[in-house]
Design an enzyme around this catalytic site. Structure first.
Site, PDB file in Angstrom:
ATOM      1  N   HIS A   1      62.256  -6.338 -69.075  1.00  0.00           N
ATOM      2  CA  HIS A   1      60.743  -5.830 -68.778  1.00  0.00           C
ATOM      3  C   HIS A   1      60.583  -5.838 -67.304  1.00  0.00           C
ATOM      4  CE1 HIS A   1      59.470  -5.846 -72.931  1.00  0.00           C
ATOM      5  NE2 HIS A   1      59.972  -7.027 -73.259  1.00  0.00           N
TER       6      HIS A   1
ATOM      7  N   CYS B   1      60.627  -0.654 -67.657  1.00  0.00           N
ATOM      8  CA  CYS B   1      59.528   0.236 -67.478  1.00  0.00           C
ATOM      9  C   CYS B   1      59.442   0.378 -65.816  1.00  0.00           C
ATOM     10  CB  CYS B   1      58.217  -0.409 -67.598  1.00  0.00           C
ATOM     11  SG  CYS B   1      58.216  -0.721 -69.643  1.00  0.00           S
TER      12      CYS B   1
END
EC number: 2.6.1.-
Lengths: 500, 343
Positions: free
Chosen positions: B115, B157
């Site tokens: 992440h 991301c």
């Protein structure tokens, strides 16, 4: 960092003229000194200056007696005890043009130690040109310096020799592995301990000045090459072509267990005994002919040799066949590969040069000097880069704490490298090499100290994000009280004027 | 490197293991791979198929297998350890398999997943690595010439923010999404209950399935993998620091390992007589005592042991506090004059 950008390599040379070989056009009577300087530019900012200090003299009576030997080899052996044996120095004996000591067509003979026999060439200039060639061969050339400083040279401009040689290290680990993919057919027996003691140890003893060596060996069963060899009907043998060789190494490497070895660079020498169904197996060179040594090597990794077992005479011989490996033949190939991996090749020589084979010692004294020159220069370059980048790191991140032992290692590294450069300037190769080794050890220890980790970057927005929630609520009552105090003082000042 | 832990981040572990498998298939041995995983998927109590990690739905491909060699697992995957591996500032007791023993001729591939956000990557839900730290680590590697060329692939991301700050030469970077975009996952599996892979890595792996050790596919093809129609996010790449043209860079330069070999044309000659070579014949095996295991566990002693006397301890703080509270309440209610009845 006060490390000098210019390194001066001084080579002490003695040129001894035997009677009948003195050229007519000497500038001064013998003996006299001469100095020559040459600059080797590696890249825009780095260059190495080579300084040859030549003493021209006549031969002594003992040397003349030695030169009266029948062959060049005997003369070389007889001259050895009479020479200056310090590392890095060279002695050249000039013999008359018509002398029979050197074979026909040969004008230079390079011996096993640090001397050469040169045929006189008429004028001094011709002789000096020849002497220059010999000196460069026996000490260092522009290519070997470029190889030593190879991390400063763009890859496309390096010669194949340069790309092949190992980096300078404090030690090397040599592993001999026997690969037997078909133990049902061949019960292979190799006396590796005996071979190491008899053939490998003398070479490693000679190289022990350069680094520490440790040797181990293993036998791997059912280890196959990753490539299937092609059957060739004409020679009724199996062939491995050159372009399939790079894919051989990887599947084997996974099983070699090199992760259990020490932190030194590992050199793997593999002996592969092909399966009975793929025997005999030959390696093809790019012209399609089988290679005489049946071996190949990979730079900075090691070498592989294929050992073919003679097919048994009677087809009913009971399996497994007992195979006794001829260790001398195997070691000849492995030691040749070891020389190549270290960058010692005797390939590009002019035709009129004759080099003496070093025999069981594996390498001549001047070849050892060649390695020492290259490694010393490489070490000095490494130390200066390491210390410079360490200084830059500490400048950039101001709040790294430097422990005392890191600081003392840095001081020691600087002192050692300065001593190494000074010794090189005086022509003492051995002391220069030892100093450069110490310098590298200290600088690596300082640079790679685990305490110098820079987990200290805080971006500005993170600093605001952390401190504002803490200090703003605390600051509000303080600021408001301060404002109140100021207001009251001002009011008090005004009041005496209001009240009467 | 897989920077996530916990069951719902199954897809990051599957991503990393799939790339690990491809790289091993193309020839790089375990001794040249540093694998950092939280490794809590295969034996997770929520895993309906224990000892497996699948990367395709319908449980087609088990990427965990039996020969996965994880170098840093579980709580060892920290920013500090990652930076130590890159820069080489490792404590001397670290074994060889946990070190990056590269030199100036090594090409390094770094694949990170997890992440991330704009300028940072989250490590195991407790710390972050910023893009500046990563760029500095690469610069430290360059100063010591610990790499020849470096390929950095990141699947998180806003992945492109991680390569914005690189400034060392010979680095090529690929990311699964631009700043401001999220990278999305690909396939949920109803049997396992979580998403199995991320989109970008899924399509990269499809691309890598076509590559074999001798193939000549170049980097420009890798840049075309996973266009916006398939990936929803826009993959990005950065090649300005790289000296060669990506057209000339083979995939196998980073994903596989093709060595340069040379034929050994000559052997040296050794004097066999000079070496005092005596062939030692193997001695016959001497008969020795049969070997047996040493006593590991004194079972007889344990069975017949008497229970140990437990030492007496004064009552703990909780009990004391509780009694103090009761006594205080009592005297507050009824007055202090009752104290003389207690003492």
């Amino acid at each position: 960092c006060s490390c000098p950008r210019q390194v001066r390599l001084v080579v002490p040379i003695a040129v001894a003229f035997s009677p009948g070989s003195v050229p007519a056009d000497l500038p001064r009577p013998l003996p006299f000194r001469d100095e020559q300087e040459m600059e080797i530019t590696v890249n825009l900012r780095t260059s190495v200056t080579s300084h040859y200090e030549v003493v021209y003299r006549g031969t002594t009576a003992q040397e003349e007696a030695a030169l009266a030997a029948a062959t060049a080899r005997e003369a070389d052996a007889a001259l050895h005890p009479l020479q200056d044996v310090s590392m890095g120095s060279l002695t050249m004996y000039v013999v008359p043009e018509t002398s029979s000591l050197l074979p026909q067509g040969i004008s230079v003979y390079v011996g096993k130690h640090r001397s050469a026999l040169v045929r006189a060439g008429g004028s001094l200039a011709a002789l000096q040109a020849r002497l220059q060639q010999v000196t460069q061969l026996m000490s260092f050339t522009a290519t070997s310096m470029a190889a030593a400083l190879s991390d400063r040279v763009p890859d496309g401009r390096l010669s194949p020799d340069a790309r092949r040689s190992l980096k300078s290290s404090l030690g090397y680990e040599i592993t001999f592995s026997l690969l037997n993919p078909d133990p049902k057919s061949h019960a292979v027996d190799w006396d590796i301990e005996g071979a190491v003691n008899c053939y490998v140890k003398p070479v490693l003893d000679k190289l022990s000045l350069l680094a520490n060596f440790s040797v181990d060996s293993q036998i791997l069963y059912y280890a196959v090459l990753g490539v299937t060899p092609r059957y060739d009907k004409e020679s009724s043998s199996f062939l491995l072509s050159t372009h399939s060789l790079p894919h051989v190494i990887n599947p084997v490497e996974a099983r070699l267990g090199s992760s259990a070895a020490s932190l030194y660079p590992v050199l793997n020498f593999l002996l592969y005994v092909p399966e009975r169904s793929h025997s005999p197996l030959y390696i093809q060179d790019k012209d399609g002919a089988p290679v005489s040594t049946n071996a190949f090597h990979s730079p900075r990794w090691g070498g592989i040799m294929v050992y073919n077992v003679e097919a048994s005479a009677s087809p009913q011989a009971s399996l497994p066949l007992h195979v006794d490996v001829d260790m001398a033949r195997v070691m000849e190939v492995f030691l040749a590969q070891l020389r190549l991996l270290f960058g010692l090749s005797r390939d590009e020589l002019p035709a009129e040069f004759l080099l003496e084979s070093p025999g069981n010692e594996g390498l001549a004294d001047w070849e050892l000097d060649h390695l020492l020159w290259a490694h010393t220069v490489e070490n000095i370059a490494t130390v200066s880069t390491t210390l410079t980048s360490l200084a830059q790191l500490l400048d950039k991140i101001g709040n790294i704490v430097i422990k005392d032992d890191v600081a003392s290692e840095v001081y020691r590294a600087v002192a050692s490298v300065q001593s190494a450069v000074a010794q090189l300037g005086k022509g003492h190769l051995h002391l220069a090499f030892q100093a450069s080794k110490e310098a590298v050890t200290s600088s690596e220890r300082a640079f790679f100290d685990p305490s110098l980790l820079h987990l200290l970057y805080f971006p500005d927005d993170q600093k605001f994000a952390i401190y504002i929630p803490l200090f703003l609520p605390m600051a509000v009552p303080i600021l408001l009280s301060l404002a109140k105090i100021v207001r009251e003082t001002r009011q008090r000042k005004k009041e005496p004027t209001k009240m009467d | 490197v897989c920077t996530s832990r916990f069951w719902f981040n199954y897809r990051h572990v599957a991503n990393t293991l799939s790339v690990y498998r491809s790289v091993k298939r193309l020839g790089i041995p375990d001794s040249h791979i540093v694998l950092m995983l939280a490794d809590d998927m295969a034996c997770n109590p929520r895993n309906p198929k224990p000892a497996t990690v699948f990367s395709h739905k319908n449980m087609e491909l088990n990427v965990y297998g039996d020969d996965v060699e994880v170098d840093y697992r579980s709580y060892e995957v920290t920013v500090e350890n990652f930076l130590r591996v890159l820069t080489g500032r490792i404590p001397p007791s670290t074994p060889r398999s946990k070190r990056l023993l590269s030199d100036d001729r090594s090409n390094i591939l770094i694949y990170m997943t997890g992440h991330g956000g704009n300028g940072f990557l989250k490590f195991q839900d407790s710390e972050e690595i910023t893009n500046v730290e990563l760029a500095d680590a690469f610069e430290q590697m360059w100063q010591k010439r610990r790499y020849n060329e470096l390929l950095f692939i990141i699947d998180t991301c806003q992945g492109a923010s991680m390569y914005e700050r690189f400034y060392s030469p010979n680095i090529m970077a690929l990311a699964s999404s631009q700043v401001g975009e999220d990278s999305l996952s690909h396939q949920p599996d109803l049997g396992i209950g979580v998403h199995l892979m991320d989109r970008y890595t899924f399509y990269v792996l499809e691309f890598l399935e076509e590559i074999h050790p001798a193939s000549q596919t170049n980097m420009n093809d890798l840049f075309q993998v996973c266009p916006k129609s398939l990936c929803v996010s826009t993959p990005g790449h950065r090649t300005d620091l790289f000296q060669r043209d990506p057209q000339n860079v083979l995939i196998t330069d980073f994903f596989g390992s093709v060595r340069k070999v040379e034929i050994t044309t000559e052997a040296i000659s050794l004097d066999r007589d000079l070496a005092g070579f005596e062939r030692e014949f193997p001695e016959d095996e001497l008969a020795t005592e049969p070997l047996k295991y040493a006593e590991q566990l004194p079972v007889a002693q344990i069975i017949h042991q008497k229970p140990k006397q437990k030492d007496w301890h004064p009552p703990g703080g909780f009990i004391l506090g509780l009694w103090a509270l009761i006594i205080m309440v009592f005297f507050k209610t009824y007055g202090i004059k009752h104290m003389k009845h207690v003492f």
